[in-house]
Write a protein that holds these residues in place. Structure first.
Motif, mmCIF file in Angstrom:
data_model
loop_
_atom_site.group_PDB
_atom_site.id
_atom_site.type_symbol
_atom_site.label_atom_id
_atom_site.label_comp_id
_atom_site.label_asym_id
_atom_site.label_seq_id
_atom_site.Cartn_x
_atom_site.Cartn_y
_atom_site.Cartn_z
ATOM 1 N N GLU A 103 43.270 45.102 50.651
ATOM 2 C CA GLU A 103 44.308 44.811 49.665
ATOM 3 C C GLU A 103 43.796 43.856 48.588
ATOM 4 O O GLU A 103 44.075 44.050 47.407
ATOM 5 C CB GLU A 103 45.540 44.223 50.348
ATOM 6 C CG GLU A 103 46.300 45.239 51.173
ATOM 7 C CD GLU A 103 47.477 44.636 51.913
ATOM 8 O OE1 GLU A 103 48.072 43.658 51.400
ATOM 9 O OE2 GLU A 103 47.800 45.136 52.993
ATOM 10 N N ARG A 104 43.052 42.852 48.992
ATOM 11 C CA ARG A 104 42.511 41.888 48.028
ATOM 12 C C ARG A 104 41.555 42.590 47.059
ATOM 13 O O ARG A 104 41.623 42.403 45.853
ATOM 14 C CB ARG A 104 41.798 40.744 48.752
ATOM 15 C CG ARG A 104 41.282 39.673 47.800
ATOM 16 C CD ARG A 104 40.651 38.486 48.515
ATOM 17 N NE ARG A 104 41.612 37.837 49.386
ATOM 18 C CZ ARG A 104 41.532 37.844 50.731
ATOM 19 N NH1 ARG A 104 40.558 38.451 51.344
ATOM 20 N NH2 ARG A 104 42.433 37.233 51.449
ATOM 21 N N ARG A 105 40.676 43.428 47.594
ATOM 22 C CA ARG A 105 39.739 44.169 46.744
ATOM 23 C C ARG A 105 40.495 45.072 45.772
ATOM 24 O O ARG A 105 40.150 45.164 44.603
ATOM 25 C CB ARG A 105 38.771 45.000 47.594
ATOM 26 C CG ARG A 105 37.804 45.821 46.762
ATOM 27 C CD ARG A 105 36.752 46.488 47.632
ATOM 28 N NE ARG A 105 35.986 47.503 46.971
ATOM 29 C CZ ARG A 105 35.040 47.305 46.071
ATOM 30 N NH1 ARG A 105 34.736 46.078 45.714
ATOM 31 N NH2 ARG A 105 34.393 48.309 45.526
ATOM 32 N N SER A 106 41.539 45.720 46.255
ATOM 33 C CA SER A 106 42.346 46.596 45.411
ATOM 34 C C SER A 106 43.006 45.808 44.279
ATOM 35 O O SER A 106 43.030 46.263 43.130
ATOM 36 C CB SER A 106 43.399 47.311 46.255
ATOM 37 O OG SER A 106 44.218 48.112 45.455
ATOM 38 N N LEU A 107 43.529 44.637 44.590
ATOM 39 C CA LEU A 107 44.161 43.799 43.571
ATOM 40 C C LEU A 107 43.148 43.333 42.521
ATOM 41 O O LEU A 107 43.427 43.345 41.320
ATOM 42 C CB LEU A 107 44.842 42.589 44.209
ATOM 43 C CG LEU A 107 46.135 42.870 44.942
ATOM 44 C CD1 LEU A 107 46.574 41.639 45.727
ATOM 45 C CD2 LEU A 107 47.218 43.304 43.981
ATOM 46 N N VAL A 108 41.972 42.932 42.971
ATOM 47 C CA VAL A 108 40.931 42.490 42.041
ATOM 48 C C VAL A 108 40.512 43.653 41.150
ATOM 49 O O VAL A 108 40.377 43.508 39.931
ATOM 50 C CB VAL A 108 39.719 41.891 42.787
ATOM 51 C CG1 VAL A 108 38.550 41.668 41.848
ATOM 52 C CG2 VAL A 108 40.115 40.591 43.472
#
Length: 139
Positions: free
Chosen positions: A7-12
């Motif tokens: 999720e963090r990678r997707s947001l970035v």
């Protein structure tokens, strides 16, 4: 990769995808599918369902120009290139992105104490340019 990391990678990725598309178009005209392939080659896999709405938004904002060209393999292809406003948005967005990455890296580096003053705290108009398609942030 744990779900939180995904999720963090997707947001970035979503937060910087517009800049990545602008950067790919900096010196060349490219059609939509090829843009998604080039992103994937750089380790940034993006589904066409995500990139095409973003390309349409960037075009509406005046950051991209488009041209339909015949294709040897089916219907005409829509090619994208940067407008002058897109070049300005890319230039200011790059500075803002690099300042943000530098500040975050300083905070995330193990054993390092981040400085209380960074270039990332300086005001920037690039977010307004990318969000509105104009340097006039008051619109």
């Amino acid at each position: 990769m744990p779900n939180g990391d995904t999720e963090r990678r997707s947001l970035v990725l979503r937060s910087g995808l517009d800049l990545c598309l602008l950067a790919l178009l900096e010196n060349q005209t490219i059609y939509g599918y090829e843009l998604t392939q080039r992103l994937a080659e750089q380790g940034l896999p993006v589904a066409g369902g995500s990139s095409y709405p973003l390309l349409a938004r960037l075009e509406r904002q005046g950051l991209l120009t488009t041209e339909l060209r015949p294709s040897t393999a089916g219907p005409p292809r829509k090619y994208y290139s940067l407008s002058q406003l897109g070049r300005q948005a890319l230039a200011t967005g790059r500075v803002e992105w690099m300042n943000t990455v530098e500040a975050m890296s300083a905070l995330l580096r193990p054993g390092q104490r981040a400085s209380t003053t960074t270039a990332a705290t300086a005001p920037s108009t690039s977010s307004a340019v990318l969000a509105t398609g104009t340097a006039d942030a008051t619109r």
